[in-house]
Write a protein that holds these residues in place. Structure first.
Motif: not given
Length: 374
Positions: A212-213, A269-270, A315-318, A357-359
């Motif tokens: 989100e950040k 961080e992500y 999170t997929k769309e982002t 996102q792969t993870v």
């Protein structure tokens, strides 16, 4: 050496093989022959990544008694690192191997020069796939690939690589998967089923907060870029020419300093948040799918899986929007030397989100294959 036939999965780009006149594929064939000569056992190397079965095959082997004889050989080049498919395979295999305590089954070949593997990355953003590869004992093939394939130097190098594979397979440690602690023991147990879930429960909300950040900072960067576009238009109207555009670019570079530093930090961080819990989550899902799991643990796992799927959907769309933004930034970066380092950093941070996102997509694939969903 185990009795099961070993198999290697050759991860490369077809374009690299074409550019090198088929030498990459021929190298895999020579290694297989050298391995069989050395060990007396056949080595099957899977080459075709264009079918879904390629990835399914190594996952099936890692989930079976063939775990210790299955390895991935990424043929690393600059084009390899630009291939999202190749990056995904390294990330997914590394997570599965780590979940079983078998990190050595990722065997990279440094085929064409990737400076980040051998030199200081001063001024260059970190690449998490390069870091995954650099932690392994990769084979240096940068000069050897230029040798005649029938030369003694080349043949000896093939022999050494086959020996290395044989040694890794011979000395692979016993599988150490995540296990559920015994139900009848109150004493503290080694990190297992419950501990993994507790760690993940703490990490998943942080994962969502970071994304989100990340989106907020990207929006700020977009606003600054729009400001620069308007200023350049005004400068052009005044007849400022390229000198006027350059001044705006220099101002934009200064204005982006803070947001770019923030997006770089958030990207790191992500990735670190997800990659640190990835082996444990993979082991958790694998264990949750087993038939001997206690009824209460099955319900806990079922609830946890719902949470993972909800967060993934959020999170997929982002992530998709960020991929499009990264592509547009790549074009803008070529226009100004002042902005190029900033935009490279933004692209690297976005790539960390894409790779992360792969993870989570791999977690979802594994969850879908269990019988725990309602």
């Amino acid at each position: 050496m185990t009795n099961e036939q070993p198999a290697g999965f050759w991860s490369y780009t077809h374009r690299d093989d074409e550019l090198d006149d088929g030498r990459i594929v021929r190298l895999s064939e020579r290694i297989a022959r050298a391995f069989e000569m050395i060990t007396g056992e056949p080595l099957e190397i899977f080459l075709d990544k264009r079918s879904i079965e390629w990835g399914d095959a190594w996952r099936a082997r890692l989930d079976s008694a063939l775990t210790g004889t299955t390895f991935l050989i990424p043929v690393v080049t600059p084009k390899f690192l630009k291939s999202q498919e190749c990056r995904r395979e390294v990330i997914k295999f590394a997570g599965h191997a780590a979940s079983l305590g078998l990190d050595d089954l990722l065997l990279p070949i440094h085929y064409a020069n990737v400076p980040q593997l051998t030199q200081s990355s001063d001024g260059q953003p970190n690449d998490e796939v390069v870091e995954l590869i650099s932690r392994r004992q990769w084979a240096d093939w940068r000069d050897l690939r230029l040798e005649d394939e029938e030369s003694p130097v080349y043949r000896q190098a093939v022999h050494k690589l086959a020996l290395k594979i044989a040694d890794v397979l011979e000395n692979a440690p016993p599988v150490r998967p995540v296990e559920a602690p015994p139900q009848d023991e109150a004493t503290e147990e080694p990190r297992g089923f419950i501990e993994v879930m507790a760690e993940a429960e703490a990490a998943l909300p942080a994962w969502l907060q970071i994304i989100e950040k990340f989106g907020e900072v990207i929006t700020l960067i977009g606003a600054e870029t729009s400001w620069a576009t308007e200023e350049m238009t005004k400068s052009d109207a005044r007849g400022g020419g390229f000198a006027g555009r350059m001044r705006v670019a220099e101002q934009l570079s200064v204005r982006l300093t803070g947001p770019v530093e923030q997006v770089d930090k958030l990207g790191s961080e992500y990735w670190s948040t997800l990659s640190s819990i990835d082996p444990g989550i993979i082991g958790f899902i694998r264990r949750a799918g087993e038939s001997d799991l206690a009824a209460e643990d099955r319900q806990v796992a079922r609830d946890f899986f719902k949470e993972i799927k909800q967060l993934t959907a959020a999170t997929k769309e982002t992530t998709g929007h960020l991929k499009g933004y990264s592509d547009s930034v790549g074009g803008a970066a070529r226009g100004s030397s002042h902005l190029r380092p900033q935009f490279r950093t933004i692209q690297a941070a976005v790539q960390k989100v894409i790779d992360s996102q792969t993870v989570v997509e791999e977690w979802n694939r594994m969850i879908d294959e269990t019988d725990l969903e309602d």
